[in-house]
Design an enzyme around this catalytic site. Structure first.
Site, PDB file in Angstrom:
ATOM      1  N   HIS A  66      -9.879 -64.925  19.857  1.00 19.17           N
ATOM      2  CA  HIS A  66     -11.021 -64.311  19.174  1.00 19.17           C
ATOM      3  C   HIS A  66     -12.317 -65.067  19.450  1.00 19.17           C
ATOM      4  O   HIS A  66     -13.364 -64.461  19.631  1.00 19.17           O
ATOM      5  CB  HIS A  66     -10.719 -64.293  17.681  1.00 19.17           C
ATOM      6  CG  HIS A  66     -11.612 -63.428  16.858  1.00 19.17           C
ATOM      7  ND1 HIS A  66     -11.671 -62.059  17.003  1.00 19.17           N
ATOM      8  CD2 HIS A  66     -12.482 -63.734  15.856  1.00 19.17           C
ATOM      9  CE1 HIS A  66     -12.521 -61.560  16.131  1.00 19.17           C
ATOM     10  NE2 HIS A  66     -13.039 -62.556  15.428  1.00 19.17           N
ATOM     11  N   ASP A 110      -6.516 -62.251  21.514  1.00 20.82           N
ATOM     12  CA  ASP A 110      -7.008 -61.923  20.174  1.00 20.82           C
ATOM     13  C   ASP A 110      -6.125 -60.851  19.544  1.00 20.82           C
ATOM     14  O   ASP A 110      -5.768 -59.865  20.194  1.00 20.82           O
ATOM     15  CB  ASP A 110      -8.453 -61.432  20.263  1.00 20.82           C
ATOM     16  CG  ASP A 110      -9.095 -61.252  18.895  1.00 20.82           C
ATOM     17  OD1 ASP A 110      -8.523 -61.731  17.891  1.00 20.82           O
ATOM     18  OD2 ASP A 110     -10.178 -60.642  18.831  1.00 20.82           O
ATOM     19  N   SER A 134     -16.906 -60.981  16.352  1.00 19.23           N
ATOM     20  CA  SER A 134     -16.173 -60.455  15.214  1.00 19.23           C
ATOM     21  C   SER A 134     -17.049 -59.520  14.368  1.00 19.23           C
ATOM     22  O   SER A 134     -17.652 -58.590  14.903  1.00 19.23           O
ATOM     23  CB  SER A 134     -15.620 -61.621  14.391  1.00 19.23           C
ATOM     24  OG  SER A 134     -14.649 -61.193  13.486  1.00 19.23           O
TER      25      SER A 134
END
Length: 445
Positions: A424, A364, A161
């Protein structure tokens, strides 16, 4: 406040925990070490190292991986460690897919103010990735000086991220520092997982991605598209604080039109009885964004573990420091940096010959694969056209031979991994596949 001393131990979750804290989980034979580095006046960064614990190889024969969490404000020593790739899970049970079976793993609570890292005042918090990289160079210089045995071991930076955005900037500055002799280490590559490298490419593709997966209808697609275009205009005008505010509005539009789709895995949904985000809509946009993107990394259950048994185990955390206590302040301090792209940094890394890997989870949304592919294709690296023309290679799911678990392709010093059935947090969703991918990137397969 002075810097606490470094602690080194020879067992995982010391017997101290068994005797004094009611800990009854397994005790591994792994070696570990942790400590603080004062990266600036009033800024103290915490790190935690697990030495590789392989039955076949010494840790000196295996790579060193540094893991950087997202947020910004997510803790690597907490979430990355106990929820994703560390030797023990949140229940303190052994994790079969821990990365320490194939590498030494260094978790760093980064930027300062994250996890057990802390600042003496809010003024010491970082505001952009340049400051984040400068702090990390101080820590890495100290770490490799203390742990000289790791100076020649292949060193990889893995990230997730916003951690990927920071990892790109850190890798570039580290490359320069190695060349100048300021830091002694063997940087072998950087891996950018579901990374916020080009925020605009992510938000502009949310609508098409959700529509293609039947999570938006025509009207919803139009509303999400209009909100995304507003973000684009702000970025084009260089109004990055405004773009961040509009990003928050866009996320609200997405949630309203999808009945609360989970940004981290589209097969999930925000819980109806969780009003943490809904109740904060009356608050400022930064509070809304922080609750949505930082709180999941600092859950109450994980916080109890980190501020309880783990704090006692570590023994060096100052009394006035609470794990995750400054997380939302970290997030807010970086607000002017959120919507800025760092694709130019990735280009510089590739041109400099650094091995760069991008990997992404199929499910994601926050950093959807479509957006990742767009910015990758726009790179100015001379070899990108050759890379784009290549066909990918299928990867079997390690737990189900013959079943495809992902795809990858690699050309020169660039690689891309598409991980199926993962959101994610790839190591959480597909632990065996994530472990295999790490071994491939670090050239163990």
């Amino acid at each position: 406040m002075g810097r606490p001393t470094t602690c080194t131990v020879a067992t995982m979750l010391l017997l101290f925990l068994s005797i004094h804290s009611g800990f009854s989980g397994p005790v591994s034979a792994a070696k570990e070490s942790w400590g603080y580095v004062d990266v600036r006046e009033g800024a103290h960064m915490f790190w935690w190292l697990y030495y590789a614990n392989s039955p076949d190889n010494s840790y000196t024969e295996l790579p060193l991986v540094m893991w950087l969490q997202g947020g910004p404000g997510g803790s690597g020593t907490g979430f990355g460690n106990f929820e994703e790739i560390g030797p023990l899970d949140r229940e303190l049970d052994e994790r079969e897919t821990t990365w320490i079976q194939a590498a030494s793993v260094l978790f760093v609570d980064n930027p300062v103010g994250t996890g057990f890292s802390y600042t003496d005042s809010p003024d010491a918090l970082t505001k952009d990735v340049a400051a984040v990289a400068a702090d990390m160079l101080v820590l890495l210089k100290e770490f490799f000086s203390q742990k000289a045995e790791f100076q020649s071991i292949p060193f990889y930076i893995f990230s997730e991220s916003y951690g990927g955005k920071m990892a790109a900037a850190i890798s570039l500055e580290l490359t320069k520092a190695i060349s100048s002799g300021a830091v002694k280490c063997n940087l072998a590559g950087v891996a950018l997982g579901d990374s916020w490298i080009s925020p605009l490419d992510s938000v502009l593709t949310w609508g098409p991605y959700l529509y293609s997966t039947s999570l938006l209808d025509d009207a919803g697609l139009a509303e999400v598209g209009n909100a995304a275009e507003a973000v684009k205009r702000a970025v084009s005008d260089g109004e990055f604080e405004k773009a961040t505010a509009l990003w928050s509005i866009l996320e609200n539009v997405v949630e309203q039109n999808t009945n609360g789709v989970n940004f981290y895995n589209i097969l999930g949904q925000e819980s109806d009885d969780d009003d943490s985000v809904k109740s904060s809509l009356k608050e400022g946009y930064l509070s809304v964004l922080a609750k949505r993107h930082v709180r999941p990394l600092n859950s109450e259950t994980l916080g109890q573990l980190m501020n309880g048994k783990i704090r006692k185990k570590l023994g060096i955390i100052p009394q006035n420091v609470t794990w995750g206590g400054q997380a939302e302040e970290v997030f807010a301090s970086m607000s002017g940096d959120f919507m800025k792209s760092v694709t130019d940094i990735v280009d510089e890394l590739l041109v400099a010959g650094v091995n760069v890997t991008v990997y992404n989870g199929q499910l994601d949304l926050i950093v959807d694969t479509i957006g990742q592919e767009i910015w990758v294709k726009s790179l100015r690296w001379p070899e990108i056209q050759s890379f784009s023309k290549m066909k990918w290679t299928a990867l079997d799911d390690p737990e189900s031979p013959g079943v495809t678990g992902g795809f990858y392709k690699t050309h020169k010093n660039f690689a891309f991994y598409w991980i199926l059935k993962a959101g994610h947090m790839i190591p959480s969703d597909q632990g065996p596949m994530a472990l295999r991918m790490m071994q491939m990137i670090t050239q163990q397969e």
